[in-house]
Design a protein around this motif. Structure first.
Motif, PDB file in Angstrom:
ATOM      1  N   ARG A   1      -3.106  15.705  17.220  1.00  0.00           N
ATOM      2  CA  ARG A   1      -2.089  16.425  17.553  1.00  0.00           C
ATOM      3  C   ARG A   1      -0.852  15.917  17.420  1.00  0.00           C
ATOM      4  NH1 ARG A   1      -5.598  16.813  22.387  1.00  0.00           N
ATOM      5  NH2 ARG A   1      -4.432  15.016  23.341  1.00  0.00           N
ATOM      6  N   GLU A   2      -0.540  14.547  17.387  1.00  0.00           N
ATOM      7  CA  GLU A   2       0.613  13.831  17.178  1.00  0.00           C
ATOM      8  C   GLU A   2       0.883  13.680  15.989  1.00  0.00           C
ATOM      9  OE1 GLU A   2       1.180  10.064  19.239  1.00  0.00           O
ATOM     10  OE2 GLU A   2      -0.026  10.720  20.810  1.00  0.00           O
ATOM     11  N   TYR A   3      -0.055  13.530  14.606  1.00  0.00           N
ATOM     12  CA  TYR A   3       0.271  13.127  13.403  1.00  0.00           C
ATOM     13  C   TYR A   3      -0.338  14.173  12.427  1.00  0.00           C
ATOM     14  CZ  TYR A   3       1.105   8.850  15.770  1.00  0.00           C
ATOM     15  OH  TYR A   3       1.520   7.857  16.723  1.00  0.00           O
ATOM     16  N   GLY A   4      -0.923  15.350  12.967  1.00  0.00           N
ATOM     17  CA  GLY A   4      -1.775  16.060  11.953  1.00  0.00           C
ATOM     18  C   GLY A   4      -3.148  15.516  11.535  1.00  0.00           C
ATOM     19  N   THR A   5      -3.959  16.067  10.533  1.00  0.00           N
ATOM     20  CA  THR A   5      -5.065  15.969  10.262  1.00  0.00           C
ATOM     21  C   THR A   5      -5.461  14.481   9.339  1.00  0.00           C
ATOM     22  OG1 THR A   5      -4.974  17.562   8.509  1.00  0.00           O
ATOM     23  CG2 THR A   5      -5.896  18.327  10.338  1.00  0.00           C
TER      24      THR A   5
ATOM     25  N   VAL B   1      -5.401  10.294  -5.582  1.00  0.00           N
ATOM     26  CA  VAL B   1      -4.456  11.071  -4.836  1.00  0.00           C
ATOM     27  C   VAL B   1      -5.513  12.048  -4.068  1.00  0.00           C
ATOM     28  CG1 VAL B   1      -2.926  12.804  -4.724  1.00  0.00           C
ATOM     29  CG2 VAL B   1      -2.872  11.207  -6.402  1.00  0.00           C
ATOM     30  N   ILE B   2      -5.475  12.160  -2.681  1.00  0.00           N
ATOM     31  CA  ILE B   2      -6.307  13.031  -1.890  1.00  0.00           C
ATOM     32  C   ILE B   2      -5.480  14.146  -1.513  1.00  0.00           C
ATOM     33  CG2 ILE B   2      -7.725  12.892   0.174  1.00  0.00           C
ATOM     34  CD1 ILE B   2      -7.929  10.167   0.161  1.00  0.00           C
ATOM     35  N   PRO B   3      -6.044  15.285  -1.879  1.00  0.00           N
ATOM     36  CA  PRO B   3      -5.421  16.658  -1.559  1.00  0.00           C
ATOM     37  C   PRO B   3      -5.582  17.085  -0.065  1.00  0.00           C
ATOM     38  CG  PRO B   3      -7.452  17.035  -2.723  1.00  0.00           C
ATOM     39  CD  PRO B   3      -7.202  15.482  -2.616  1.00  0.00           C
ATOM     40  N   LEU B   4      -4.753  17.771   0.549  1.00  0.00           N
ATOM     41  CA  LEU B   4      -4.728  18.078   1.736  1.00  0.00           C
ATOM     42  C   LEU B   4      -4.643  19.696   1.961  1.00  0.00           C
ATOM     43  CD1 LEU B   4      -2.175  15.668   3.538  1.00  0.00           C
ATOM     44  CD2 LEU B   4      -4.709  15.404   3.289  1.00  0.00           C
ATOM     45  N   ALA B   5      -5.488  20.233   3.011  1.00  0.00           N
ATOM     46  CA  ALA B   5      -5.363  21.781   3.076  1.00  0.00           C
ATOM     47  C   ALA B   5      -4.025  22.020   3.870  1.00  0.00           C
ATOM     48  CB  ALA B   5      -6.609  22.196   3.745  1.00  0.00           C
ATOM     49  N   GLN B   6      -3.943  21.045   4.717  1.00  0.00           N
ATOM     50  CA  GLN B   6      -2.698  21.102   5.969  1.00  0.00           C
ATOM     51  C   GLN B   6      -1.592  20.072   5.707  1.00  0.00           C
ATOM     52  OE1 GLN B   6      -5.462  22.100   9.550  1.00  0.00           O
ATOM     53  NE2 GLN B   6      -3.520  21.633   9.852  1.00  0.00           N
ATOM     54  N   PRO B   7      -0.604  20.443   5.109  1.00  0.00           N
ATOM     55  CA  PRO B   7       0.306  19.319   4.926  1.00  0.00           C
ATOM     56  C   PRO B   7       0.721  18.476   6.105  1.00  0.00           C
ATOM     57  CG  PRO B   7       1.280  21.329   3.904  1.00  0.00           C
ATOM     58  CD  PRO B   7       0.069  21.580   4.868  1.00  0.00           C
ATOM     59  N   VAL B   8       1.060  16.974   5.988  1.00  0.00           N
ATOM     60  CA  VAL B   8       1.484  16.264   7.068  1.00  0.00           C
ATOM     61  C   VAL B   8       2.853  15.729   6.750  1.00  0.00           C
ATOM     62  CG1 VAL B   8      -0.889  15.558   7.729  1.00  0.00           C
ATOM     63  CG2 VAL B   8       0.477  14.206   5.995  1.00  0.00           C
TER      64      VAL B   8
ATOM     65  N   ARG C   1       0.864  -1.347  -0.027  1.00  0.00           N
ATOM     66  CA  ARG C   1      -0.145  -0.129   0.007  1.00  0.00           C
ATOM     67  C   ARG C   1       0.782   1.510  -0.004  1.00  0.00           C
ATOM     68  NH1 ARG C   1      -4.619  -0.874  -0.790  1.00  0.00           N
ATOM     69  NH2 ARG C   1      -6.167  -2.145   0.496  1.00  0.00           N
ATOM     70  N   PHE C   2       0.336   2.238  -0.695  1.00  0.00           N
ATOM     71  CA  PHE C   2       0.973   3.770  -0.642  1.00  0.00           C
ATOM     72  C   PHE C   2       0.950   4.234   0.852  1.00  0.00           C
ATOM     73  CE2 PHE C   2      -0.686   4.264  -5.417  1.00  0.00           C
ATOM     74  CZ  PHE C   2       0.517   3.959  -5.875  1.00  0.00           C
ATOM     75  N   ILE C   3      -0.063   3.883   1.485  1.00  0.00           N
ATOM     76  CA  ILE C   3      -0.293   4.784   2.679  1.00  0.00           C
ATOM     77  C   ILE C   3       0.773   4.090   3.928  1.00  0.00           C
ATOM     78  CG2 ILE C   3      -2.587   5.430   2.051  1.00  0.00           C
ATOM     79  CD1 ILE C   3      -3.030   3.524   4.924  1.00  0.00           C
ATOM     80  N   LYS C   4       1.231   3.255   3.390  1.00  0.00           N
ATOM     81  CA  LYS C   4       2.427   2.698   4.520  1.00  0.00           C
ATOM     82  C   LYS C   4       3.376   3.724   5.209  1.00  0.00           C
ATOM     83  CE  LYS C   4       5.885   0.736   1.540  1.00  0.00           C
ATOM     84  NZ  LYS C   4       6.007   1.920   0.596  1.00  0.00           N
ATOM     85  N   ASP C   5       3.511   4.925   4.446  1.00  0.00           N
ATOM     86  CA  ASP C   5       4.166   5.946   4.821  1.00  0.00           C
ATOM     87  C   ASP C   5       3.604   7.046   5.878  1.00  0.00           C
ATOM     88  OD1 ASP C   5       6.684   4.867   3.765  1.00  0.00           O
ATOM     89  OD2 ASP C   5       6.402   6.195   2.015  1.00  0.00           O
ATOM     90  N   VAL C   6       2.267   6.786   5.767  1.00  0.00           N
ATOM     91  CA  VAL C   6       1.687   7.775   6.556  1.00  0.00           C
ATOM     92  C   VAL C   6       1.838   7.506   7.937  1.00  0.00           C
ATOM     93  CG1 VAL C   6      -0.801   8.648   7.087  1.00  0.00           C
ATOM     94  CG2 VAL C   6      -0.197   8.265   4.787  1.00  0.00           C
ATOM     95  N   ARG C   7       2.075   8.417   9.005  1.00  0.00           N
ATOM     96  CA  ARG C   7       2.120   8.302  10.234  1.00  0.00           C
ATOM     97  C   ARG C   7       0.992   7.899  11.107  1.00  0.00           C
ATOM     98  NH1 ARG C   7       5.132  12.483  13.317  1.00  0.00           N
ATOM     99  NH2 ARG C   7       3.641  13.822  12.265  1.00  0.00           N
ATOM    100  N   GLY C   8       1.065   7.030  12.144  1.00  0.00           N
ATOM    101  CA  GLY C   8      -0.158   6.820  12.951  1.00  0.00           C
ATOM    102  C   GLY C   8       0.215   6.179  14.413  1.00  0.00           C
ATOM    103  N   PRO C   9      -0.818   5.806  15.072  1.00  0.00           N
ATOM    104  CA  PRO C   9      -0.347   5.086  16.277  1.00  0.00           C
ATOM    105  C   PRO C   9       0.071   3.602  16.345  1.00  0.00           C
ATOM    106  CG  PRO C   9      -2.641   5.049  16.026  1.00  0.00           C
ATOM    107  CD  PRO C   9      -2.115   5.950  15.056  1.00  0.00           C
ATOM    108  N   PRO C  10       1.220   2.928  17.049  1.00  0.00           N
ATOM    109  CA  PRO C  10       1.650   1.743  16.894  1.00  0.00           C
ATOM    110  C   PRO C  10       0.237   0.889  17.237  1.00  0.00           C
ATOM    111  CG  PRO C  10       2.639   2.813  18.989  1.00  0.00           C
ATOM    112  CD  PRO C  10       1.732   3.734  18.198  1.00  0.00           C
TER     113      PRO C  10
END
Ligand code: HEM
Length: 541
Positions: free
Chosen positions: A65-69, A400-407, A29-38
């Motif tokens: 708070r930890e990873y953005g929106t 590709v999902i656009p973001l208003a606030q980069p993460v 998956r592409f989203i493997k680089d998106v951060r998130g809780p363990p």
């Protein structure tokens, strides 16, 4: 004929193969680089901490708070899920590209168990056809015609409260569980307005419908045990056309869902049978529209009998507890903020004087719409207490999902868009988006209706059908009943605040925003008592 054990073995092999193939795809998956809780458990991922959070939003706010929106969580059996609270991402998934983000199939199956084949669970062409049939029922003009009936029910509620205040020992205030009163009020309202059916819930708590709604969401969806999450986690590996076989699995929560559907359809059938011969051409109440659609010979406008009855179950469920819970939270906030309550009462009194001066005797929709502070209070409640606090979708293509606030990604790269694969599971965090500081300000977690008196709203990415909130969703699957709900809340809340003063109980309860399928107010010390919003009520001066 194959034996039962051979069938079970074949089903097991099929599920294992589906599971392995899905896991292989998920690894790429592409989203493997998106951060998130363990992940807290290999089998359950983060599911247990999400479903067992104490108050709706606890985990969303922490992860925002930890990873953005935008963040990634683990689902059961090692799958992954993309959470979005970013305004542009919401706008894209729900509105701009809504048709490419259908409802999550397994979750939708649960809706179908509860509401049948109506608007909430219909997908694709069936959804488009049903929505086209139902739209006239929810037009602004049609809804305005319901408002006198909303006002009558609201007056009945205030009459009942006045009787309680006058009964007995001359006390000037009573403590009431306003949650139960509002739930019965909205049940009467939806059945009257949509089906011209008198349930009489305000007169009698003990009828069949009120009984089944007693703690419905708490019993059917609050804090599911790990075994239920593991069982439901398997649904995503079952092909959609085989899901129906699961309908009769004997879990207590599903049994309650089926029980509601059976009862609602039985009542609906009785009403339809009465209406069949008398339906008037052109009348736009829900029952007439449904009966005409069932009689129509045009396949694009026709609903079969099961769809028609399901539609009625859908309206009763989707259009009742949602508005009641929102109003319970609204009264709670007014009790916590007496100065706002007083401002609202003064605004209502000023409108009352204008109506009297013009020779009128009650508020109309144009009066309600012209009350800035009252509407700001309604909007602020919908923002802080979104009853459908999140909902699930999946991508039907690579996108590709656009973001208003980069993460920031795991690689350290800053991303202003997220690449996703076909099939990616997505959760829209309504509760998260409704508190994003860049949209709502640094006081996003605080009660402050005045933020809606400021017109800065216009500069934001537009999300949702009402007040830039995600609470009624947006785009093709937005709440069809949002105007109904707003008119209904205006009618009931104006009546209550004009006539009564509301205060917190002397011994204040710790009210929890419980994470059932809908956001339910519970007493943290006694969750088993079901929806609770005890307030002290006295006559307003
Ligand atoms: C405060 C009150 C309400 C809230 C917060 C609310 C919220 C929502 C949300 C978030 C959705 C979309 C869910 C999803 O896509 O998964 C929805 C859909 C829906 N709502 Fe509401 N709702 C409310 C009141 C009502 C009322 C009063 C009615 C009917 C009289 C109603 C009928 C529906 C229906 C039929 C759908 C499905 C629409 C579709 O998929 O095309 N709702 N609602």
């Amino acid at each position: 004929m194959p034996s039962l054990s051979a069938l079970a073995l074949a089903f097991g092999i099929f599920l294992t193969a589906a599971f392995i193939s899905r896991r292989v795809k998920e690894k790429r998956r592409f989203i493997k680089d998106v951060r998130g809780p363990p992940s807290s458990s290999w089998l359950l991922g983060n599911e247990l901490e999400i479903r067992h959070q104490s108050d709706v939003g606890d985990v969303d706010f922490q992860w925002m708070r930890e990873y953005g929106t935008v963040w990634r969580t683990q689902t059961s059996y090692g799958g992954d899920n993309l959470y979005i609270a970013d305004p542009k991402a919401l706008q894209y998934v729900l509105q701009t590209s809504g048709y490419h983000y259908p409802k999550n199939i397994a979750e939708n199956f649960m809706n179908k168990m509860m509401m049948g084949r109506g608007l909430v669970s219909a997908i694709g062409d069936a959804h488009r056809r049903q929505k086209k049939v139902m739209n006239p029922v929810f037009s602004s003009a049609q809804l305005r015609s319901f408002v006198p009936s909303f006002r009558q029910t609201a007056a009945k509620l205030s009459h009942k409260w006045t009787e309680l205040l006058q009964a007995g020992d001359g006390t000037t205030e009573v403590e009431l569980n306003v949650s139960s009163w509002l739930s019965r009020t909205t049940l009467d309202i939806i059945c009257n307005a949509a089906f011209n059916h008198h349930v009489g819930a305000l007169d009698n708590e003990e009828n069949e419908l009120t009984k089944i709604f007693d703690n419905f969401f708490t019993k059917s969806s609050l804090y599911p045990p790990a075994r239920d999450l593991l069982y439901k986690g398997l649904w995503k590996y079952v092909p959609a056309n085989l899901l129906d076989l699961l309908e009769y699995m004997p879990t207590r929560q599903d049994a309650l869902r089926r029980k509601f559907l059976k009862l609602a359809k039985r009542i609906a059938k009785e009403l339809v049978d009465e209406k069949m011969c008398t339906v008037e051409k052109g009348s736009k109440d829900a029952l007439s529209v449904l009966v005409r659609s069932n009689q129509s010979e045009d396949p694009k406008a026709q609903m079969d009998e099961d769809e028609m009855l399901s539609q009625m179950a859908t309206l009763i469920l989707a259009g009742h507890e949602t508005t009641a819970s929102t109003m319970s939270w609204l009264l709670y906030e007014l009790a916590r903020h007496p100065e706002d309550q007083q401002t609202m009462r003064e605004e209502i009194a000023a409108f009352r004087r204008t109506i009297q001066a013009r020779g009128g005797n009650d508020f109309g929709t144009s009066d309600f719409e012209a009350m800035p502070f009252t509407n700001a209070v309604i909007k602020e409640t919908l923002r802080l207490y979104p009853i459908a606090h999140n909902f699930n979708r999946y991508a039907d293509r690579d996108d590709v999902i656009p973001l208003a606030q980069p993460v920031v990604l795991k690689t350290g790269k800053v991303a202003s868009e997220i690449h996703i694969n076909k099939g990616q599971a997505i959760t829209v965090s309504v509760v998260g988006y409704n508190r994003v500081p860049s949209v709502w300000g640094d006081d996003a977690h605080e009660w402050n209706p005045r933020r809606f008196l400021d017109t800065k709203e216009a500069r934001q990415t537009s999300v949702g059908v009402y007040a830039n909130l995600a609470t009624f969703s947006a785009g093709i699957r937005a709440c069809i009943g949002w105007r109904f709900a707003v008119f209904e809340m205006q009618a009931v809340i104006v009546e209550l605040v004009e006539k009564f003063e509301l205060k917190l109980p002397v011994v204040a309860l710790d009210i929890q925003r419980a994470p059932a399928q809908s956001l339910v107010p519970l007493d943290r010390a006694r969750p088993q008592d079901g929806a609770q919003m005890p307030l002290r009520v006295s006559l307003a001066h």
